[in-house]
Design a protein around this motif. Sequence first.
Motif, PDB file in Angstrom:
ATOM      1  N   LEU A   1      -0.571   2.486  -8.293  1.00 28.53           N
ATOM      2  CA  LEU A   1       0.105   1.511  -9.140  1.00 28.53           C
ATOM      3  C   LEU A   1      -0.866   0.877 -10.128  1.00 28.53           C
ATOM      4  CD1 LEU A   1       2.553  -0.156  -9.926  1.00 28.53           C
ATOM      5  CD2 LEU A   1       2.063  -1.706  -8.013  1.00 28.53           C
ATOM      6  N   ALA A   2      -2.089   0.580  -9.677  1.00 30.51           N
ATOM      7  CA  ALA A   2      -3.088  -0.019 -10.562  1.00 30.51           C
ATOM      8  C   ALA A   2      -3.436   0.910 -11.720  1.00 30.51           C
ATOM      9  CB  ALA A   2      -4.349  -0.369  -9.770  1.00 30.51           C
TER      10      ALA A   2
ATOM     11  N   LEU B   1      -4.265  -5.708  -6.779  1.00 30.35           N
ATOM     12  CA  LEU B   1      -4.252  -4.398  -6.147  1.00 30.35           C
ATOM     13  C   LEU B   1      -5.665  -3.934  -5.814  1.00 30.35           C
ATOM     14  CD1 LEU B   1      -1.581  -2.757  -8.486  1.00 30.35           C
ATOM     15  CD2 LEU B   1      -1.252  -3.429  -6.087  1.00 30.35           C
ATOM     16  N   ASN B   2      -6.612  -4.169  -6.722  1.00 29.55           N
ATOM     17  CA  ASN B   2      -7.996  -3.789  -6.479  1.00 29.55           C
ATOM     18  C   ASN B   2      -8.567  -4.526  -5.268  1.00 29.55           C
ATOM     19  OD1 ASN B   2     -10.771  -2.681  -7.660  1.00 29.55           O
ATOM     20  ND2 ASN B   2     -11.089  -4.834  -7.161  1.00 29.55           N
TER      21      ASN B   2
ATOM     22  N   SER C   1      -6.921  -5.951  -2.924  1.00 29.52           N
ATOM     23  CA  SER C   1      -6.198  -5.579  -1.714  1.00 29.52           C
ATOM     24  C   SER C   1      -6.862  -4.380  -1.050  1.00 29.52           C
ATOM     25  CB  SER C   1      -4.737  -5.246  -2.041  1.00 29.52           C
ATOM     26  OG  SER C   1      -4.033  -6.379  -2.498  1.00 29.52           O
TER      27      SER C   1
ATOM     28  N   LEU D   1      -2.298  -8.579 -11.887  1.00 26.91           N
ATOM     29  CA  LEU D   1      -1.679  -7.691 -10.907  1.00 26.91           C
ATOM     30  C   LEU D   1      -2.649  -6.593 -10.482  1.00 26.91           C
ATOM     31  CD1 LEU D   1       0.699  -6.475  -9.300  1.00 26.91           C
ATOM     32  CD2 LEU D   1       1.414  -5.321 -11.419  1.00 26.91           C
ATOM     33  N   VAL D   2      -3.348  -6.008 -11.461  1.00 23.76           N
ATOM     34  CA  VAL D   2      -4.326  -4.972 -11.134  1.00 23.76           C
ATOM     35  C   VAL D   2      -5.453  -5.555 -10.289  1.00 23.76           C
ATOM     36  CG1 VAL D   2      -5.983  -3.330 -12.078  1.00 23.76           C
ATOM     37  CG2 VAL D   2      -3.777  -3.637 -13.199  1.00 23.76           C
TER      38      VAL D   2
ATOM     39  N   PHE E   1      -1.684   1.243  -3.616  1.00 26.90           N
ATOM     40  CA  PHE E   1      -2.250   0.191  -4.461  1.00 26.90           C
ATOM     41  C   PHE E   1      -2.997   0.816  -5.637  1.00 26.90           C
ATOM     42  CE2 PHE E   1      -2.760  -2.531  -0.370  1.00 26.90           C
ATOM     43  CZ  PHE E   1      -1.400  -2.823  -0.386  1.00 26.90           C
TER      44      PHE E   1
ATOM     45  N   GLY F   1      -4.880 -10.714  -3.385  1.00 29.20           N
ATOM     46  CA  GLY F   1      -5.138  -9.410  -2.777  1.00 29.20           C
ATOM     47  C   GLY F   1      -6.016  -9.523  -1.549  1.00 29.20           C
TER      48      GLY F   1
ATOM     49  N   GLY G   1      -3.203   2.117   1.363  1.00 25.77           N
ATOM     50  CA  GLY G   1      -3.941   1.575   0.235  1.00 25.77           C
ATOM     51  C   GLY G   1      -3.945   2.476  -0.981  1.00 25.77           C
TER      52      GLY G   1
END
Length: 413
Positions: A184-185, A31-32, A34, A27-28, A181, A155, A178
């Motif tokens: 959350l990360a 996000l990264n 993205s 998930l991280v 993102f 992402g 962004g």
Amino acid sequence: MASIASPQRASNPGTKTVMPVLFAISLVHMLNDSMQAVVPALYAILEESLNLSMVQVGLIGFMLNMTSSVMQPVVGAYSDKRTLPNMLPMGMGLSLIGMVGLAFAPHFWVLLVAVVFIGLGSAIFHPEGSRVVYFAAGERRGFAQSVYQVGGNAGSTLGPLMTALVFVHLGQIGAIWGTLFAGLAIAVLFGLLPWYKRKLAEWEAERSRTASSRAGAAFVEKASHPRVKFAMGMLVFLVFARSWYHSGIGSFYQFYLKYDYGLTTQQAQIPVFVFLAAGVLGTFFGGVLADRFGLKNMIVFSIAGAAPLALILPHLSLFWAYPVIALLGFVILSGFSVTVVYAQFLMPSNVGMASGLTTGLAFGMGAIGGVALGQAIDMFGISNVMFVISFFPLVGLLAILLPSDRPLRLSRY
């Protein structure tokens, strides 16, 4: 190659796949990547609003990839010697600053500085993220790396969608989304830190015992064998060639569709999205199949197998371009995670450096291709450049020179 010690025994005493950790770090990764995807997603917007040339577009991609990629093996080599788990949330903090700068940059040079912050944050995350996956994988290395890379590729896939749904309407300021993102990360990474610190301590203890034993000394000698060095060099070169082609499709194919097919900016994002989305599936299934059929076999298939599709793509009608580019994305990215696992087999005591070399340095070298392609497009036209880069995947035929990984895989049992 048959004499190289098992990395499973040498560096990772656990054998059970830790799925919650694996999904969290994936998930991280999403996000990264993205946040990184926001940069090329803004290309078409920035080209018009800041009046950028194709060379400047290529320079933006160059700065992003050079900072996010070339620094990866440096960070990986350093963290192999001195573990710094807190680097994970710190890197995301740099990316957050970069996203703010990207949203409010008034001109080209400020934009480049913001891109550097995003790239540095990514450079810090990737080697450490790969080490988290290494610890959580157990014996399912191909599967675990695929789950991790699927997050990153997912992402990256968001880029064209963000252009069509956000940036066309909001413009450059839309990049401020962004920062969510990044926030959350950072939260997820702080939740992972206690587990990661514990596994690092176990890994350090195991590595110390191995280094002090005769078996450990033999392991270090065999891991530095010339065949290992040759294999790593060849692997980096292959990823380099693949990243040149991937850069051509991901960054410039949208302009090819606009100028040669007459599509709008929004319409041109769809085939690029299809390519990237199919690549997500290819990344996952490539790792799963590699556990069954071998790492080298998947690397050969992914790069050389994409060559026929790449060769015919510039000559297709728009109708056929959609299914062909989808299949191309699936095939060429089916070896994405496999190259990382193969490198970790070759360098099991240097997981960070191995990951940095395959997902970092090689892509940084490929970033040079973005600048070169942008210059070539300005000089020779988009159609001619798209035709030339269609031959790049043929370089993948050199993958047959890689040593077989079968002895490595069988040594675990």
